[in-house]
Scaffold this motif. Structure first.
Motif, mmCIF file in Angstrom:
data_model
loop_
_atom_site.group_PDB
_atom_site.id
_atom_site.type_symbol
_atom_site.label_atom_id
_atom_site.label_comp_id
_atom_site.label_asym_id
_atom_site.label_seq_id
_atom_site.Cartn_x
_atom_site.Cartn_y
_atom_site.Cartn_z
ATOM 1 N N THR A 2 0.846 -1.194 0.000
ATOM 2 C CA THR A 2 0.000 0.000 0.000
ATOM 3 C C THR A 2 0.883 1.245 0.000
ATOM 4 N N CYS A 3 0.496 2.224 -0.817
ATOM 5 C CA CYS A 3 1.254 3.470 -0.930
ATOM 6 C C CYS A 3 0.365 4.634 -0.528
ATOM 7 N N ARG A 4 0.984 5.621 0.078
ATOM 8 C CA ARG A 4 0.274 6.831 0.470
ATOM 9 C C ARG A 4 1.158 8.020 0.153
ATOM 10 N N ASP A 5 0.667 8.960 -0.638
ATOM 11 C CA ASP A 5 1.415 10.169 -0.951
ATOM 12 C C ASP A 5 0.988 11.304 -0.040
ATOM 13 N N VAL A 6 1.972 12.057 0.419
ATOM 14 C CA VAL A 6 1.731 13.242 1.236
ATOM 15 C C VAL A 6 2.501 14.394 0.607
ATOM 16 N N PHE A 7 1.813 15.524 0.379
ATOM 17 C CA PHE A 7 2.432 16.715 -0.191
ATOM 18 C C PHE A 7 2.588 17.768 0.899
ATOM 19 N N PRO A 12 8.172 20.630 -4.096
ATOM 20 C CA PRO A 12 7.649 20.269 -5.421
ATOM 21 C C PRO A 12 7.690 18.767 -5.689
ATOM 22 N N GLY A 13 7.001 18.007 -4.899
ATOM 23 C CA GLY A 13 6.954 16.555 -5.090
ATOM 24 C C GLY A 13 6.367 15.898 -3.869
ATOM 25 N N ALA A 14 5.975 14.641 -4.035
ATOM 26 C CA ALA A 14 5.306 13.919 -2.956
ATOM 27 C C ALA A 14 6.313 13.188 -2.074
ATOM 28 N N VAL A 15 5.921 12.987 -0.827
ATOM 29 C CA VAL A 15 6.555 12.015 0.052
ATOM 30 C C VAL A 15 5.703 10.750 -0.043
ATOM 31 N N ARG A 16 6.273 9.683 -0.559
ATOM 32 C CA ARG A 16 5.511 8.435 -0.730
ATOM 33 C C ARG A 16 5.859 7.453 0.374
ATOM 34 N N LEU A 17 4.837 7.016 1.099
ATOM 35 C CA LEU A 17 5.003 6.058 2.185
ATOM 36 C C LEU A 17 4.564 4.680 1.689
ATOM 37 N N HIS A 18 5.456 3.710 1.766
ATOM 38 C CA HIS A 18 5.171 2.341 1.364
ATOM 39 C C HIS A 18 4.926 1.504 2.618
ATOM 40 N N ASP A 19 3.708 0.982 2.768
ATOM 41 C CA ASP A 19 3.376 0.122 3.919
ATOM 42 C C ASP A 19 3.756 0.772 5.239
ATOM 43 N N CYS A 20 3.456 2.061 5.373
ATOM 44 C CA CYS A 20 3.799 2.797 6.595
ATOM 45 C C CYS A 20 2.557 3.412 7.228
ATOM 46 N N GLY A 21 1.438 2.670 7.194
ATOM 47 C CA GLY A 21 0.200 3.204 7.751
ATOM 48 C C GLY A 21 0.327 3.590 9.200
ATOM 49 N N ALA A 61 6.176 10.931 -10.257
ATOM 50 C CA ALA A 61 7.105 10.171 -9.417
ATOM 51 C C ALA A 61 7.359 10.932 -8.120
ATOM 52 N N PRO A 62 7.460 10.232 -6.996
ATOM 53 C CA PRO A 62 7.653 10.925 -5.714
ATOM 54 C C PRO A 62 9.042 11.536 -5.609
ATOM 55 N N LEU A 63 9.141 12.577 -4.803
ATOM 56 C CA LEU A 63 10.432 13.198 -4.534
ATOM 57 C C LEU A 63 11.180 12.429 -3.449
ATOM 58 N N LEU A 64 10.463 12.041 -2.399
ATOM 59 C CA LEU A 64 11.019 11.298 -1.266
ATOM 60 C C LEU A 64 10.205 10.028 -1.068
ATOM 61 N N GLU A 65 10.863 8.957 -0.608
ATOM 62 C CA GLU A 65 10.168 7.700 -0.373
ATOM 63 C C GLU A 65 10.580 7.113 0.972
ATOM 64 N N ILE A 66 9.591 6.558 1.674
ATOM 65 C CA ILE A 66 9.818 5.934 2.979
ATOM 66 C C ILE A 66 9.240 4.528 2.943
ATOM 67 N N ALA A 67 9.999 3.567 3.463
ATOM 68 C CA ALA A 67 9.522 2.190 3.528
ATOM 69 C C ALA A 67 10.068 1.542 4.801
ATOM 70 N N PRO A 68 9.368 0.546 5.352
ATOM 71 C CA PRO A 68 9.897 -0.163 6.522
ATOM 72 C C PRO A 68 11.203 -0.885 6.179
ATOM 73 N N TYR A 73 13.167 2.281 9.428
ATOM 74 C CA TYR A 73 12.660 2.754 8.145
ATOM 75 C C TYR A 73 13.824 3.051 7.201
ATOM 76 N N ARG A 74 13.501 3.061 5.901
ATOM 77 C CA ARG A 74 14.457 3.437 4.872
ATOM 78 C C ARG A 74 13.932 4.695 4.178
ATOM 79 N N LEU A 75 14.799 5.714 4.074
ATOM 80 C CA LEU A 75 14.430 6.986 3.455
ATOM 81 C C LEU A 75 15.276 7.188 2.206
ATOM 82 N N ARG A 76 14.605 7.407 1.083
ATOM 83 C CA ARG A 76 15.307 7.716 -0.168
ATOM 84 C C ARG A 76 15.057 9.173 -0.532
ATOM 85 N N SER A 77 16.135 9.870 -0.881
ATOM 86 C CA SER A 77 16.049 11.293 -1.203
ATOM 87 C C SER A 77 17.064 11.608 -2.287
ATOM 88 N N PRO A 78 16.760 12.542 -3.183
ATOM 89 C CA PRO A 78 17.756 12.942 -4.192
ATOM 90 C C PRO A 78 18.957 13.646 -3.595
#
Length: 419
Positions: A2-7, A12-21, A61-68, A73-78
């Motif tokens: 499950t993915c959830r985008d937060v702006f 200028p881009g979403a923070v996408r949370l993967h399985d981080c409810g 495409a998201p700017l930042l991504e977070i996943a367990p 957690y793992r954080l991906r950022s440019p």
């Protein structure tokens, strides 16, 4: 999955949370004062820069991504060379806040990030600068325990001559330093925490929200010194310049504007050193002295960078190959560098505008001599006459190091004598 985008406002881009409810409620509370939503429409923009969100941002495409990852957690950022692992929710939200600030400043060239803290106290805005563990976070929180309004802790920006707040509450290293008032505040307004750090809850009655801007009135350089009573001292010009300039995160090519900005800040504002050990004593002193600081001089309406190209935080220029040759080779200042003097020190940018250098003492003297073609032998002769008690071998060695450092920093170039 499950993915959830937060702006977030200004990003200028979403923070996408993967399985981080399970993280969503903590994220909402942590960023209570930084406007965010599942869609970008309707979020506020940075004043004077309305075009933060590009067309069709939603669904891109998201700017930042977070996943367990494991128990964390793992954080991906440019802006990170590789995905970052954070062992706790508190660490994750801290890193996320840093990346969001970087994204804001990357998107808006007129917003320049500053690793400092600030409070609004008795109608005055105090900007705190200091090294790590100088006590910026705890002092801001301690002043908030009384009457101060927190404007930012470690993550600030300057925008059109004003301190720009991001709405992130202070992060305090645990255990807390001795202070009944600070301990009471942490019990009364606890935020997310782990074994090493605890956050204050973001409360609008004591913390500035994202986008609030305040004109600074004074710069306070923090020096935590064991055994020292709390005392405010005038800051030497070079000390103030060095401390303030080192707090800026320089965008690519932005060093000349940062040097100009730091110079204008310190020309206009009183600068004091706060030397202290006891937190409560320091807070009491600032409470008493804030109203007595001399008024700030009039600042330009907009002295933030206007033409800095967007980019990641600048790195020093790669040194050129080779060296400074023999001692008879003529050198001169590389043209086009930004240069400012503070006291007996000289601050100047490299030729690519990515770094700021400080020259003191002999270095400053030699730099001034390099306004005309100069060799190391000529510099040695001049300095030997000025300092007859210093062995020439020592002067020759130090000149060799200085010329090589100036060459590697691209501050000097080969020259020929004028006819």
């Amino acid at each position: 999955m499950t993915c959830r985008d937060v702006f977030f406002a200004g990003v200028p881009g979403a923070v996408r949370l993967h399985d981080c409810g399970g993280l969503l409620s903590a994220l909402d509370e942590f960023f209570r004062l930084w406007p965010h939503a599942p869609r970008p429409e309707g979020l506020p923009s940075i004043p004077g820069f309305p075009g933060t969100f590009p067309p069709a941002l939603h669904g891109a495409a998201p700017l930042l991504e977070i996943a367990p990852q494991g128990r964390g957690y793992r954080l991906r950022s440019p802006w990170l060379p590789a995905p970052r692992h954070e062992p706790s929710g508190a660490c994750l939200l801290c890193s996320l806040a840093i990346e969001l600030v970087a994204a804001c400043c990357h998107a808006c060239p007129r917003l320049i990030s500053l690793h400092a803290a600030a409070v609004r106290l008795h109608g005055r805005t105090l900007l705190f600068c200091g090294d790590n563990r100088a006590g910026k976070s705890t002092l801001v929180a301690r002043l908030m325990a009384d009457t101060a309004r927190g404007l930012g802790d470690d993550m600030l920006a300057l925008h059109q001559g004003r301190i720009f707040s991001f709405g992130v509450a202070p992060r305090l290293r645990l255990p807390l330093p001795p202070s009944p008032a600070l301990e009471h505040l942490m019990r009364d307004r606890p935020g997310i925490r782990d074994r090493h750090y605890g956050y204050l809850a973001a409360s609008p009655d004591s913390l500035a929200p994202w986008g609030e801007r305040n004109r600074p009135d004074a710069v306070i350089l923090l020096e935590r010194t064991p055994g020292s009573p709390a005392i405010l001292l005038p800051a030497p010009a070079a000390t103030g310049m060095d401390s303030v300039l080192s707090r800026f995160l320089i965008p690519d090519g932005g060093a000349p504007e940062v040097l100009r900005l730091g110079t204008q800040l310190l020309d206009a504002l009183p600068c004091r050193i706060l030397r202290y050990e006891d937190l409560d004593e320091a807070a009491t002193l600032l409470e008493r002295q804030a109203r007595l600081l001399p008024p700030a001089a009039s600042l330009p309406g907009d002295f933030s960078p206007a033409t800095v190209p967007p980019g990641c935080h600048g790195q020093p220029a790669s040194p050129p190959s080779g060296g400074t040759g023999d001692s008879r080779t003529l050198w001169r200042q590389r043209p086009g560098l930004s240069c400012r003097q503070a006291g007996q020190s000289i601050f100047l940018t490299d030729s690519r505008g990515n770094s700021i250098f400080r020259l003191d003492g002999t270095g400053a003297v030699v730099w001034q001599l390099l306004s005309e073609p100069l060799s190391r032998d000529e510099a040695l002769s001049l300095l030997a006459e000025t300092f007859p008690d210093v062995p020439q071998a020592r002067i020759r060695h130090e000149l060799g190091q200085l010329f090589q450092a100036l060459f590697e920093a691209r501050l000097i170039e080969k020259a020929t004598k004028s006819p």
